[in-house]
Design an enzyme around this catalytic site. Structure first.
Site, PDB file in Angstrom:
ATOM      1  N   LYS A 291       0.839  -1.195   0.000  1.00 17.36           N
ATOM      2  CA  LYS A 291       0.000   0.000   0.000  1.00 17.36           C
ATOM      3  C   LYS A 291       0.875   1.246   0.000  1.00 17.36           C
ATOM      4  O   LYS A 291       0.450   2.317  -0.361  1.00 17.36           O
ATOM      5  CB  LYS A 291      -0.894   0.020   1.240  1.00 17.36           C
ATOM      6  N   ARG A 292       2.103   1.063   0.447  1.00 16.84           N
ATOM      7  CA  ARG A 292       2.985   2.231   0.548  1.00 16.84           C
ATOM      8  C   ARG A 292       3.611   2.611  -0.790  1.00 16.84           C
ATOM      9  O   ARG A 292       4.104   3.690  -0.972  1.00 16.84           O
ATOM     10  CB  ARG A 292       4.065   1.990   1.600  1.00 16.84           C
TER      11      ARG A 292
END
Ligand code: GLU
Length: 528
Positions: A291-292
Site C-alpha cells: 500500500k505504501r
C-alpha cells in the site's frame, strides 16, 4: 461502555449451553451449495478504510462485480471501519471515486442505497450488540475481563518459553456471579468467542478446493473490543449474514480467518456463504504489492490518465479467471466482454505477477480508440489540458491549451504509435509542445519568416520533407544553416535542447508551427 448491566444480568440467568455446530463441511457442501443456489447471488466488496484503493482491492472488487453481473446478482460495497484508530478520513471517498472511475458500479452501498443498510460498520454498532447477545446466551461467547497488562504478561511468558502466544482462556471459567460482580463494578471487558479447535470444519474453497486449516494455536478470538466496537471477524460474519451475502471473494490473506468465520456461523446456526480466496497480485519482480508503493495505488494510474479499461484489462491478465482465447491479438475487452468470459474456476491458485509491458499496450490501444472517436476525443483533450496545467504550474500564463493544437498532437501520437500514455505528453523533452516560447524580437522575424511560412504552407508536414525544405530554404536565402536552425528552434520551443527542429515541427503540426514562428510582440500600450 456499550453493554448495559440489565441485559447482561438477564443473560447470566440463561444456561451456559454449548452451541450446536452446524457448518458446510466438505461432506455437507452439496446441501449448502444447494441452499445458496436457490438464492439470487449477492456478493460484496468490503474494504477497510485504512488506506486508499490499491490494485489488489480493485481486483477483488472487480471479481465480485463480474461474478454478480454474470449471475444477474447484486454487488454490495460495505465499509469495514471497525478499527477506528487506523481509519483514514477520506479513504471511503477514495474507494467510491476510484470504483466509479474504473466502471465498477455498486448496486448497494452507503452512496447507492439499498435495503440492507447501513453499509458502514461503524453505523451498525447496535446490530452487533444485539447479535453478540445471542452468542452469550447460547454459551458460545463469554466476557473477558483480563487486563492488557495480564495479556502482555502471557505474551512475554510464551515468548520466553519459545511458544506461540495464546490466551489461556481464564475468563471462560468465571462463574455467572463473578461476571455479574465485575460488570456491576464497571470493569472493562471484551467479549470472546469459544474457539473449539476440534470443531473446525473443512471447507470447499471455490478457488483453492478443499481446505483444512488448523486453529489449535489460536486464542479465543475477541468479538467485541473494550471500546464497544466489534472486531473484523465478528462484524464481517454478522454483516455477511444479515446482508444475505451468498458468495465471498476476498484476498487469500483472509483464508486463515475462514475457519473462525465458519465456527461463528455454526454458533449462530446460520448458513455460511461460499468462499473463494483470491491469490495475491505481486509486482513484476515477485515482491509484494505494498500500500505504501505509489504504483500499487489506483490513484497513481488515474492521476496519470491511464485509461480505466486499460488498467482493468491489465489486472485481469494476471491471475486468471477468464477464458481468453490463446494467441489472439491483444485488445481491450469491455466490462461486458469480461463478464461473459469470466469463470471463477479459472482463477489461478498461485500468486500472479503484474507485467507492466501489458499495461502500456492496453493503454496505447485505448488511447487510439479514444482519439479516433470524436466524442471520446473531446474528453481526452480535456484530460490533456488538465495534465498540462498540473505539470507546468509556473508557466500557467504561457500554456498552449488550444484544443485543435492538442488534437493535432494526439493524432501525431496515434500515427506514430509512440505514445503509451497521456502522462508522457507532459514528460521529458515534450514541454515545448505546451509552453509557448517567449516572442522573439520583430527584426529577427521580419527578415525571412514570411518566405518560410509560404514555403511551409505548401506541402505536408513530414519530417524528411521538412528537413529538405529547411536546408533548401537556408541556401536560397543565404542563411547560415546552423544559425537558422537555432533561431527556428528558439521560435518554436524557446529552448536550446531536445528534439530536432524538423521533429518538433512535425509534432506541432503545420498550424501550430506557423503560429509560433509568426507570433509578434504586442505593441499596444498597456492600458492604465
Ligand atoms: N475488511 C477486509 C479488508 O479490508 C475485508 C475482508 C473480507 O472481504 O472479508 O480486506
Amino acid at each position: 461502555m456499550l453493554f448495559r448491566i440489565n441485559s447482561i444480568k438477564l443473560l447470566l440467568l440463561k444456561r451456559n449451553t454449548k452451541s450446536v455446530f452446524r457448518y458446510c463441511s466438505t461432506q455437507q457442501s452439496d446441501d449448502c451449495t444447494q441452499n445458496v443456489a436457490n438464492k439470487s447471488v449477492r456478493v460484496r466488496f468490503a474494504p477497510s478504510p485504512t488506506g486508499y484503493l490499491h490494485l489488489g482491492g480493485l481486483r477483488t472488487a472487480l471479481i465480485n462485480y463480474l461474478y454478480a453481473k454474470a449471475h444477474k446478482g447484486t454487488f454490495i460495497v460495505r465499509i469495514e471501519d471497525t478499527d477506528q484508530s487506523r481509519t483514514v478520513p477520506d479513504a471511503q471517498q477514495n474507494f467510491f471515486r476510484n470504483l466509479e472511475w474504473a466502471g465498477i458500479k455498486p448496486d448497494e452501498s452507503v452512496i447507492h442505497g439499498g435495503n440492507f443498510g447501513p453499509y458502514v460498520q461503524s453505523q451498525r454498532l447496535e446490530i452487533y450488540r444485539q447479535q453478540v447477545r445471542k452468542l452469550l446466551e447460547n454459551g458460545s461467547a463469554y466476557y473477558c475481563f483480563c487486563t492488557e497488562k495480564r495479556l502482555e504478561m502471557l505474551r512475554k511468558e510464551a515468548q520466553e518459553a519459545k511458544k506461540i502466544p495464546k490466551y489461556d482462556n481464564r475468563c471462560r471459567h468465571l462463574t455467572p456471579l463473578q461476571v455479574a460482580e465485575k460488570l456491576a463494578n464497571n470493569d472493562t471487558f471484551t467479549i470472546r468467542f469459544k474457539l473449539e479447535s476440534e470443531n473446525v470444519p473443512k471447507f470447499n474453497d471455490l478457488v483453492f478446493g478443499e481446505m483444512s486449516i488448523d486453529v489449535t494455536e489460536e486464542s479465543d478470538p475477541i468479538l467485541i473490543k473494550s471500546d464497544g466496537y466489534p472486531t473484523y471477524h465478528f462484524a464481517n460474519v454478522v454483516d455477511d449474514h444479515l446482508m444475505q451475502v451468498t458468495h465471498v471473494f476476498r484476498g487469500s490473506e483472509w483464508m486463515v480467518s475462514t475457519p473462525k468465520h465458519l465456527l461463528l456461523y455454526s454458533a449462530f446456526d446460520w448458513h455460511p456463504p461460499e468462499y473463494g480466496h483470491l491469490p495475491l497480485i505481486l509486482n513484476q519482480d515477485g515482491t509484494k504489492l505494498s500500500k505504501r508503493h505509489d504504483h500499487a495505488s489506483v490513484d497513481y494510474y488515474r492521476e496519470r490518465k491511464i485509461f480505466p479499461l486499460a488498467l482493468i484489462n491489465y489486472i485481469t491478465l494476471s491471475g486468471g479467471g477468464f477464458a481468453r482465447e490463446v494467441g489472439t491479438k491483444i485488445r481491450n475487452l469491455t466490462i461486458e466482454e469480461l463478464t461473459e468470459i469470466f469463470n471463477i474456476e479459472h482463477i489461478n491458485k498461485a500468486s500472479s505477477r503484474l507485467n507492466t509491458g501489458y499495461l502500456e499496450d492496453y493503454n496505447r490501444l485505448e488511447l487510439i480508440r479514444h482519439i479516433k472517436d470524436p466524442t471520446l476525443c473531446n474528453d481526452v483533450v480535456k484530460q490533456v489540458q488538465e495534465l498540462i496545467k498540473r505539470a507546468y504550474p509556473k508557466d500557467i500564463e504561457s500554456l498552449d491549451l488550444d484544443e485543435q493544437h492538442i488534437r493535432n498532437v494526439l493524432n501525431w501520437s496515434v500515427n506514430t504509435e509512440r505514445l503509451l500514455s497521456l502522462q508522457q505528453l507532459v514528460e521529458g523533452d515534450l514541454s515545448f509542445l505546451w509552453i509557448l516560447p517567449k516572442i522573439q524580437s520583430d527584426n529577427i522575424q521580419s527578415e525571412w519568416v514570411g518566405n518560410l511560412v509560404t514555403a511551409l504552407e505548401k506541402g505536408d508536414f513530414d519530417k524528411t520533407r521538412l528537413l529538405e525544405l529547411l536546408r533548401e530554404f537556408s541556401k536560397e536565402n543565404n542563411l547560415k544553416y546552423p544559425k537558422f536552425m537555432a533561431s527556428l528552434r528558439t521560435m518554436l520551443s524557446g529552448v536550446h535542447y531536445g528534439a530536432g527542429v524538423a521533429d518538433m515541427m512535425q509534432i506541432l503540426g503545420k498550424t501550430s508551427t506557423i503560429k509560433r514562428i509568426t507570433r509578434k510582440k504586442d505593441h499596444k500600450k498597456p492600458t492604465k
